[in-house]
Design a protein around this motif. Structure first.
Motif, PDB file in Angstrom:
ATOM      1  N   HIS A  75       0.849  -1.192   0.000  1.00 47.55           N
ATOM      2  CA  HIS A  75       0.000   0.000   0.000  1.00 47.55           C
ATOM      3  C   HIS A  75       0.884   1.242   0.000  1.00 47.55           C
ATOM      4  O   HIS A  75       2.104   1.155   0.174  1.00 47.55           O
ATOM      5  N   THR A 207     -12.447   0.527  -3.090  1.00 47.11           N
ATOM      6  CA  THR A 207     -11.920   0.814  -1.751  1.00 47.11           C
ATOM      7  C   THR A 207     -12.781   1.794  -0.961  1.00 47.11           C
ATOM      8  O   THR A 207     -12.430   2.144   0.171  1.00 47.11           O
ATOM      9  N   THR A 276      -6.114  -0.670   2.234  1.00 44.43           N
ATOM     10  CA  THR A 276      -5.891  -0.974   0.815  1.00 44.43           C
ATOM     11  C   THR A 276      -4.717  -1.928   0.626  1.00 44.43           C
ATOM     12  O   THR A 276      -4.318  -2.218  -0.509  1.00 44.43           O
TER      13      THR A 276
END
Length: 393
Positions: A75, A207, A276
């Motif tokens: 991420h 997301t 994420t």
């Protein structure tokens, strides 16, 4: 046959994990595939040390011939992305045959995902407000969070922004072997493994579910107006003293409320970015290894709903933070007794003194103890050195 080796480097507050996977070729020989996760550390305090990357990346290059088979950027946080570019600037380069970056790092992601864009933009405005706050009154915690989450790095922070580090990672593999991945990505032809199998458990393709309800959700017009105000050169810097005619008590109460609200929203940004994280499950000769990046509770709950399998190895999420392990599903992930009798291991990559509750020694880390599993901790080796966890082939 050779062992599979998980090699974790002490880079301060951050991750740098090399997994070396022996595989049998079609001709009956053995070839080792190298999988590298992240490489980065925090831009604050003692946990920040760019110099450490030179030796670490050199060691990885020596072990892999200068090219890893698969690189995974979990991420877009500095403690996961900055190491390879920092090492390159010091003269040590590393390439990859395949590269996976979290799906929301795709340059066009927020164009194609308007819901995620609006939620993210709402909180980015809070980040820009925080940037103005720290210009008027020092706040080390807030400054660190801004640096970790935003492209708004102030001058002097290596002269680079988060996006510069991510841009470098976009180029370490050939363009046709650089992929932005999520749980729904078809992985066929996108990785080097022929014997080991890989599965992505997270992140979700959309997301927007990772953003909380606490921050304002803007309309498109409001987001555009906010962006214009935030970027205007005449945008006022926050006042540190009340204007003439304003009650000082009311003024400072308002400033304090503004700061509390901003800190809460910054935490939302940080948590959403953590969620994420690419979460990868690797299976090899009966072993199941789970690499969880910095996934927090929202991501774990979604993974649980989609199906989690017991693991022989868990890279503990979010540096041992209490919000990196979902206690309610822990027995499902790592039952009290090993289902197949095999030994089990857990790894925490962390550093003391950067966060009050990280690592959570009495809570999260206490779960990963014998007889359930062996806990490996990067703090037990010298800065720049690595520890090894072996799985017999």
């Amino acid at each position: 046959m050779s062992d599979l080796v998980v090699r974790a480097y002490n880079v301060g507050f951050g991750d740098a994990i090399l997994v070396s996977v022996p595989e049998r070729t079609s001709r009956g020989k053995e070839k080792t595939r190298h999988l590298l996760f992240d490489v980065g550390n925090l831009l604050a305090g003692d946990g920040n040390d760019d110099a450490v990357f030179t030796g670490v990346v050199q060691d990885i290059a020596d072990r892999t011939g200068g090219t890893v088979d698969l690189y995974v950027m979990t991420h877009e946080h500095l403690d996961h992305v900055q190491g390879l570019l920092a090492a390159r600037r010091a003269g040590v380069d590393l390439a990859a045959k395949h590269a996976w970056l979290t799906g929301s790092a795709h340059p066009d992601y927020y164009t194609t995902h308007p819901d995620a864009k609006l939620k993210k933009r709402s909180l980015e405005l809070a980040l820009e407000d925080a940037h103005r706050i720290v210009q008027t009154a020092p706040d080390p915690w807030l400054e660190m969070m801004i640096r970790n989450n935003s492209t708004l790095l102030p001058p002097g922070a290596l002269g680079l922004k988060t996006s510069d580090y991510v841009d470098h990672l976009r180029k370490i593999a050939p363009p046709d072997q650089t992929h932005y991945v999520d749980r729904t990505t078809d992985l066929a032809g996108k990785h080097p493994f022929s014997e080991a199998t890989v599965r992505l458990l997270a992140p979700e393709e959309d997301t927007s579910s990772y953003y909380g309800r606490g921050g304002p959700t803007l309309t498109v017009a409001e987001a555009d107006a906010g962006a214009a105000a935030a970027t205007a050169s005449e945008a006022p810097v926050g006042l540190s003293v009340p204007p003439v005619g304003v009650d000082p008590g009311a003024f400072f109460d308002l400033q304090a409320a503004r700061r509390r609200n901003t800190r809460r929203q910054i935490m939302e940004i940080d948590q959403a970015n953590n969620n994420t994280s690419v979460v990868l499950e690797l299976e090899w000769r009966g072993w199941r290894l789970l690499f969880a990046g910095d996934a927090e509770l929202k991501s774990w709950k979604t993974m649980h709903a989609n199906g989690l399998e017991p693991a022989h190895f868990v890279k503990i999420s979010h540096h041992g933070s209490h919000n990196g392990t979902y206690d309610d599903l822990f027995d499902e992930l790592m039952p009290q007794q090993s289902p197949d009798g095999r030994e089990r291991h857990a790894l925490v990559s962390t550093h003391d003194g950067d966060w009050d509750s990280v690592p959570d020694a009495d809570g999260t880390l206490s779960l990963y103890r014998p007889p359930r599993c062996t806990l490996h901790d990067t703090r037990t080796v010298a800065r720049g050195a690595s520890l090894e966890i072996r799985f017999a082939g």
